[in-house]
Design a protein around this motif. Structure first.
Motif, short mmCIF file in Angstrom:
data_model
loop_
_atom_site.label_atom_id
_atom_site.label_comp_id
_atom_site.label_asym_id
_atom_site.label_seq_id
_atom_site.Cartn_x
_atom_site.Cartn_y
_atom_site.Cartn_z
N ARG A 139 1.95 18.89 -7.74
CA ARG A 139 0.93 19.91 -7.91
C ARG A 139 1.40 21.26 -7.40
O ARG A 139 1.16 22.31 -8.02
CB ARG A 139 -0.36 19.50 -7.21
CG ARG A 139 -1.12 18.38 -7.91
CD ARG A 139 -2.57 18.32 -7.41
NE ARG A 139 -2.63 18.10 -5.99
CZ ARG A 139 -2.73 16.90 -5.41
NH1 ARG A 139 -2.75 15.81 -6.19
NH2 ARG A 139 -2.79 16.77 -4.11
N ASP A 191 2.32 8.02 -2.41
CA ASP A 191 1.78 8.54 -3.66
C ASP A 191 1.11 9.90 -3.45
O ASP A 191 1.26 10.81 -4.29
CB ASP A 191 0.79 7.56 -4.27
CG ASP A 191 1.45 6.30 -4.80
OD1 ASP A 191 2.67 6.32 -5.03
OD2 ASP A 191 0.73 5.28 -4.97
N GLN A 192 0.39 10.05 -2.35
CA GLN A 192 -0.25 11.33 -2.07
C GLN A 192 0.78 12.43 -1.85
O GLN A 192 0.64 13.55 -2.36
CB GLN A 192 -1.14 11.20 -0.84
CG GLN A 192 -2.40 10.39 -1.05
CD GLN A 192 -3.15 10.15 0.25
OE1 GLN A 192 -3.05 10.95 1.19
NE2 GLN A 192 -3.90 9.07 0.32
N ALA A 193 1.84 12.11 -1.10
CA ALA A 193 2.89 13.10 -0.86
C ALA A 193 3.58 13.47 -2.17
O ALA A 193 3.89 14.65 -2.42
CB ALA A 193 3.91 12.55 0.14
N HIS A 194 3.82 12.48 -3.00
CA HIS A 194 4.44 12.70 -4.30
C HIS A 194 3.58 13.63 -5.15
O HIS A 194 4.06 14.62 -5.72
CB HIS A 194 4.61 11.34 -4.98
CG HIS A 194 5.34 11.35 -6.28
ND1 HIS A 194 4.77 11.83 -7.44
CD2 HIS A 194 6.59 10.94 -6.61
CE1 HIS A 194 5.63 11.72 -8.43
NE2 HIS A 194 6.75 11.18 -7.96
N GLN A 195 2.29 13.33 -5.24
CA GLN A 195 1.39 14.13 -6.07
C GLN A 195 1.24 15.55 -5.55
O GLN A 195 1.15 16.50 -6.35
CB GLN A 195 0.03 13.43 -6.14
CG GLN A 195 0.06 12.11 -6.89
CD GLN A 195 -1.15 11.23 -6.62
OE1 GLN A 195 -2.12 11.67 -5.99
NE2 GLN A 195 -1.10 9.98 -7.07
N ARG A 196 1.27 15.72 -4.24
CA ARG A 196 1.15 17.07 -3.68
C ARG A 196 2.35 17.92 -4.04
O ARG A 196 2.23 19.11 -4.34
CB ARG A 196 0.98 17.00 -2.16
CG ARG A 196 -0.41 16.54 -1.73
CD ARG A 196 -0.50 16.34 -0.25
NE ARG A 196 -1.81 15.87 0.15
CZ ARG A 196 -2.12 15.43 1.34
NH1 ARG A 196 -1.20 15.41 2.31
NH2 ARG A 196 -3.35 15.00 1.62
N GLN A 197 3.54 17.31 -4.02
CA GLN A 197 4.73 18.09 -4.39
C GLN A 197 4.67 18.47 -5.86
O GLN A 197 4.99 19.61 -6.23
CB GLN A 197 6.01 17.31 -4.10
CG GLN A 197 7.26 18.09 -4.52
CD GLN A 197 8.53 17.58 -3.83
OE1 GLN A 197 8.48 17.06 -2.73
NE2 GLN A 197 9.66 17.74 -4.50
N ASP A 230 0.86 -1.19 0.00
CA ASP A 230 0.00 0.00 0.00
C ASP A 230 0.90 1.24 0.00
O ASP A 230 1.46 1.61 1.03
CB ASP A 230 -0.90 -0.01 1.24
CG ASP A 230 -1.83 1.21 1.28
OD1 ASP A 230 -1.79 2.04 0.34
OD2 ASP A 230 -2.58 1.34 2.27
N ASP A 231 1.04 1.86 -1.15
CA ASP A 231 1.88 3.06 -1.30
C ASP A 231 1.04 4.33 -1.35
O ASP A 231 1.52 5.36 -1.84
CB ASP A 231 2.72 2.95 -2.56
CG ASP A 231 3.88 1.99 -2.41
OD1 ASP A 231 4.51 1.98 -1.34
OD2 ASP A 231 4.17 1.25 -3.38
N SER A 232 -0.17 4.28 -0.84
CA SER A 232 -1.07 5.42 -1.01
C SER A 232 -0.54 6.68 -0.33
O SER A 232 -0.67 7.79 -0.89
CB SER A 232 -2.46 5.08 -0.47
OG SER A 232 -2.39 4.71 0.91
N ILE A 233 0.09 6.56 0.84
CA ILE A 233 0.60 7.75 1.53
C ILE A 233 1.75 8.36 0.74
O ILE A 233 1.81 9.58 0.53
CB ILE A 233 1.02 7.40 2.97
CG1 ILE A 233 -0.20 7.01 3.79
CG2 ILE A 233 1.73 8.58 3.62
CD1 ILE A 233 0.11 6.57 5.20
#
Length: 255
Positions: A251, A243-249, A238-241
């Motif tokens: 954006r 992935d979220q941090a990655h996407q926020r940077q 589960d890499d969701s956390i």
């Protein structure tokens, strides 16, 4: 040989029954600033989660080389740290070149990236010869290149944080690790970041880079596991956390 303890959060331990993968961490005392030790911890944790048995070897200056190396990691350091490892690095140079030529995956960050090139020239003018695995030359400077980075690479979009004063130039024909979407990269002017030769990757990205970029981590692990055990049989992670941090940077920096 030392096996690194790894903190595992929000994930049950996976039985390790798919074989051993040996990871060599180069100079963890001298060349592991800005959180680069986290790359080794990330690799060990993800190997466990995928069902493999990580064996982590900390290689210190003057120590015997481990009998087995399926993946090699190196981190960043100050100029003084680079000088302290220079003698041992020269002693291991042929071995590291052979491993690189044989396809062993390596990730070299900042100072170790520079030392895998042709040469690093300090601010004072001292020339430290490198291993020549990358056709790059680095000139030390007094102005630091600092800040968050977004790259486009062959392994997808990569995020991280750079903090270096060395300006690296690629030789003709040397492939970069990635192309800069945001940040300074190798030198702040040519749009390149890091270098890649075969399965050897060099980059200025700290953070550490691997926990923030699971695809990159697993790309290295796939090569290492296939070499070590003959196959790559990834588990469910589960890499969701991350992935979220990655996407926020991405954006925040690219809009």
């Amino acid at each position: 040989m030392s096996q690194l303890p790894v903190e595992v959060t929000a994930m049950a331990e996976v039985p390790a029954d798919k074989g051993e993968v040996h990871v060599v961490h180069l100079y963890p005392r001298e060349m592991s600033i800005y959180g680069d030790l986290g790359n080794t911890r990330c690799i060990a944790a993800r190997l466990r989660w995928h069902g493999y048995r990580p064996v982590v070897h900390d290689h210190h200056p003057g120590a015997p080389w481990p009998e087995r190396a399926d993946l090699v990691l190196g981190g960043g350091g100050q100029d003084s740290g680079q000088v302290r490892v220079q003698e041992d690095l020269a002693a291991q140079a042929d071995r590291l070149r052979e491993l690189a030529a044989d396809g062993v995956p390596m990730l070299m960050i900042c100072g170790m990236y520079q030392l895998m090139g042709q040469a690093f020239v300090t601010v004072e003018g001292e020339r430290l010869p490198g291993l020549g695995i990358f056709d790059v030359t680095t000139q030390g400077g007094r102005t630091r290149m600092i800040g968050p980075v977004v790259l486009d690479t062959d392994l997808g979009q990569v995020v991280g944080y750079e903090n270096h004063s060395g300006a690296t130039r690629l030789g003709e024909g040397q492939a970069p690790f990635g192309r800069v979407r945001h940040g300074h990269g190798n030198n702040g002017s040519d749009g390149t970041e890091g270098a890649r030769t075969g399965n050897v990757f060099g980059s200025y990205l700290h953070g550490p880079i691997l926990p923030a970029n699971p695809r990159l981590a697993d790309g290295l692990l796939e090569i290492a596991a296939r070499r070590a055990t003959g196959e790559w049989a990834p588990g469910e992670i589960d890499d969701s956390i991350a992935d979220q941090a990655h996407q926020r940077q991405v954006r925040r920096l690219l809009g």
